[in-house]
Design an enzyme around this catalytic site. Sequence first.
Site, PDB file in Angstrom:
ATOM      1  N   LYS A 103     -11.171  -5.345  -2.521  1.00 16.34           N
ATOM      2  CA  LYS A 103     -10.811  -4.345  -2.209  1.00 16.34           C
ATOM      3  C   LYS A 103     -11.775  -3.382  -2.107  1.00 16.34           C
ATOM      4  O   LYS A 103     -11.543  -3.207  -3.561  1.00 16.34           O
ATOM      5  CB  LYS A 103     -10.151  -4.215  -1.498  1.00 16.34           C
ATOM      6  N   GLY A 164       0.365   6.111  -0.079  1.00 19.32           N
ATOM      7  CA  GLY A 164       2.267   6.456  -0.727  1.00 19.32           C
ATOM      8  C   GLY A 164       2.482   7.116   0.080  1.00 19.32           C
ATOM      9  O   GLY A 164       3.803   8.291  -0.878  1.00 19.32           O
ATOM     10  N   ALA A 190      -2.467   1.878   3.839  1.00 20.19           N
ATOM     11  CA  ALA A 190      -1.843   3.213   3.426  1.00 20.19           C
ATOM     12  C   ALA A 190      -1.419   4.049   3.984  1.00 20.19           C
ATOM     13  O   ALA A 190      -1.883   4.253   5.794  1.00 20.19           O
ATOM     14  CB  ALA A 190      -3.492   4.646   2.776  1.00 20.19           C
ATOM     15  N   GLY A 191      -0.847   4.208   3.426  1.00 19.85           N
ATOM     16  CA  GLY A 191       1.068   5.402   4.892  1.00 19.85           C
ATOM     17  C   GLY A 191       1.615   4.873   5.269  1.00 19.85           C
ATOM     18  O   GLY A 191       2.332   6.198   5.999  1.00 19.85           O
ATOM     19  N   ASN A 212       1.932  -1.003   0.224  1.00 21.31           N
ATOM     20  CA  ASN A 212       2.462  -1.742  -1.383  1.00 21.31           C
ATOM     21  C   ASN A 212       3.744  -0.880  -1.575  1.00 21.31           C
ATOM     22  O   ASN A 212       5.011  -1.224  -1.135  1.00 21.31           O
ATOM     23  CB  ASN A 212       1.404  -1.173  -2.483  1.00 21.31           C
ATOM     24  N   THR A 213       3.576   0.628  -1.450  1.00 22.35           N
ATOM     25  CA  THR A 213       4.656   1.198  -1.564  1.00 22.35           C
ATOM     26  C   THR A 213       6.005   1.317  -0.590  1.00 22.35           C
ATOM     27  O   THR A 213       6.593   1.128  -1.060  1.00 22.35           O
ATOM     28  CB  THR A 213       3.699   2.661  -1.465  1.00 22.35           C
TER      29      THR A 213
END
EC number: 2.8.1.10
Length: 262
Positions: A103, A164, A190-191, A212-213
């Site tokens: 990635k 995040g 993301a987001g 992830n977050t």
Amino acid sequence: MTMHKDPLVIAGRAYHSRLLVGTGKYKDFAETRAAVDAAGAEIITVALRRVNLGQDRDAPNLLESLPPDQFTILPNTAGCYTAEDAVRTCRLARELGDWKLVKLEVIGDPQTLYPDMLQTYEAAKTLVAEGFEVMVYSMDDPVACKAFAEMGCVAVMPLAAPIGSGLGIRNPYNLRIILEQATVPILVDAGVGTASDVAVAMELGCDGVLLNTAIAAAKDPILMAEAMRLGVDAGRKAFLAGRMPRKLYASASSPVEGTFFE
């Protein structure tokens, strides 16, 4: 259509799960593994600069909790701010674990963590030429996403919102354009903040979601991981089923003609 008959295919490999998860921000590797299992993820992204995959033989190794024979390990270039650093990190991944599926992300601004698209393009060009299978993190720019696919990236990963942030999908219209012209898998990266964000991405037609977050920072990461898995499944099935048209006015659920009583 059941999910096992609808695989996600990346670089010629088929996966049952369309949810990819990261390994950062958990309290320990045991929680990481529990979250991965609850999410049902098969592709696990790992920041090579931040997580021990064997670089330090005296420290705990993530691969002991997430063995490569059970998961596809996806090294990422998190923390890289130049094409040169990103390419060097991917080369290290190849030397360390014989990983060529990577990635790519090259950050341009430490506050927003938006990608530096020029540096990302240069890194992707080099890595593709060297035989890497590149999944590339990008702005939600249809022109850029098309260029990455045309140069040979195996998947393009436009952001939904800043990394995040948990803001969810800010520009579904750009994503629709990206999806209309897609020739490789498109995964939102993301987001994402919660399961409804994941469902929206999948309902738009995205091939998968990487996050992830949203799991690691939840009050109950394991329960949130399960929620994300269900959100991906629900959103994908809704996309395949085809939603009803939007209408300005009401439409009766029951026919108005041929009623028993006038």
